[in-house]
Design a protein around this motif. Structure first.
Motif, mmCIF file in Angstrom:
data_model
loop_
_atom_site.group_PDB
_atom_site.id
_atom_site.type_symbol
_atom_site.label_atom_id
_atom_site.label_comp_id
_atom_site.label_asym_id
_atom_site.label_seq_id
_atom_site.Cartn_x
_atom_site.Cartn_y
_atom_site.Cartn_z
ATOM 1 N N THR A 49 0.823 -1.207 0.000
ATOM 2 C CA THR A 49 0.000 0.000 0.000
ATOM 3 C C THR A 49 0.856 1.256 0.000
ATOM 4 O O THR A 49 0.454 2.277 -0.550
ATOM 5 N N GLY A 50 2.047 1.196 0.582
ATOM 6 C CA GLY A 50 2.963 2.331 0.499
ATOM 7 C C GLY A 50 3.414 2.589 -0.930
ATOM 8 O O GLY A 50 3.440 3.731 -1.403
ATOM 9 N N VAL A 51 3.751 1.513 -1.636
ATOM 10 C CA VAL A 51 4.162 1.644 -3.041
ATOM 11 C C VAL A 51 2.997 2.142 -3.901
ATOM 12 O O VAL A 51 3.167 3.023 -4.749
ATOM 13 N N THR A 89 -3.641 -1.109 7.530
ATOM 14 C CA THR A 89 -2.540 -2.041 7.817
ATOM 15 C C THR A 89 -1.691 -1.546 8.981
ATOM 16 O O THR A 89 -1.212 -2.360 9.774
ATOM 17 N N ARG A 90 -1.490 -0.247 9.104
ATOM 18 C CA ARG A 90 -0.730 0.275 10.240
ATOM 19 C C ARG A 90 -1.485 0.037 11.542
ATOM 20 O O ARG A 90 -0.905 -0.307 12.569
ATOM 21 N N TRP A 91 -2.820 0.224 11.512
ATOM 22 C CA TRP A 91 -3.629 -0.037 12.698
ATOM 23 C C TRP A 91 -3.599 -1.527 13.040
ATOM 24 O O TRP A 91 -3.487 -1.886 14.218
ATOM 25 N N CYS A 92 -3.713 -2.389 12.033
ATOM 26 C CA CYS A 92 -3.645 -3.835 12.264
ATOM 27 C C CYS A 92 -2.290 -4.229 12.849
ATOM 28 O O CYS A 92 -2.213 -5.104 13.719
ATOM 29 N N ASN A 93 -1.213 -3.592 12.392
ATOM 30 C CA ASN A 93 0.116 -3.861 12.929
ATOM 31 C C ASN A 93 0.171 -3.486 14.411
ATOM 32 O O ASN A 93 0.727 -4.228 15.229
#
Length: 120
Positions: A49-51, A89-93
């Motif tokens: 998602t960053g890319v 994804t950051r929240w899931c991490n």
């Protein structure tokens, strides 16, 4: 209604990301464990998602400079989906590391200490 119509164009991207996530999760769960599969999935999707965010940001910027409204609208729609995916994804991490604190510490690689006659 216009926002829903614009975001409906991103459905193929969302479906593709869901299929990739399912395949990664099943393969890593089969090979290792569900916790390891979640960790791998979070890492892969954070990178992906960053890319995608960077790519669609550049596409949108280029379309804005070229005054191409159609491509700008589509690029911003995909950028919004990629940024929401990055946030998720950051929240899931964060939640994963909260429930599995042992995954915070990465293993340290072993070093070889040679003794006198074999020292180089």
């Amino acid at each position: 209604m216009g926002l829903v119509a614009r975001l409906s164009r991103t459905v193929p991207l969302i479906i593709a990301l869901a299929v990739i996530a399912g395949v990664i999760y099943l393969v890593v769960t089969y090979r290792h464990s569900p916790a390891r599969a979640k960790e791998v999935l979070i890492r892969v999707f954070t990178w992906l998602t960053g890319v995608l965010s960077a790519f669609f940001g550049l596409v949108s910027l280029y379309a804005w400079f070229e005054h191409n409204d159609g491509v700008l609208d589509l690029g911003l729609s995909f950028l919004a989906v990629a940024l929401v995916g990055l946030g998720v994804t950051r929240w899931c991490n964060h939640v994963f590391l909260k429930h599995h604190p042992s995954y915070k510490k990465k293993p340290v690689k072993a070093t070889v200490k040679r003794r006198w006659p074999w020292q180089r």
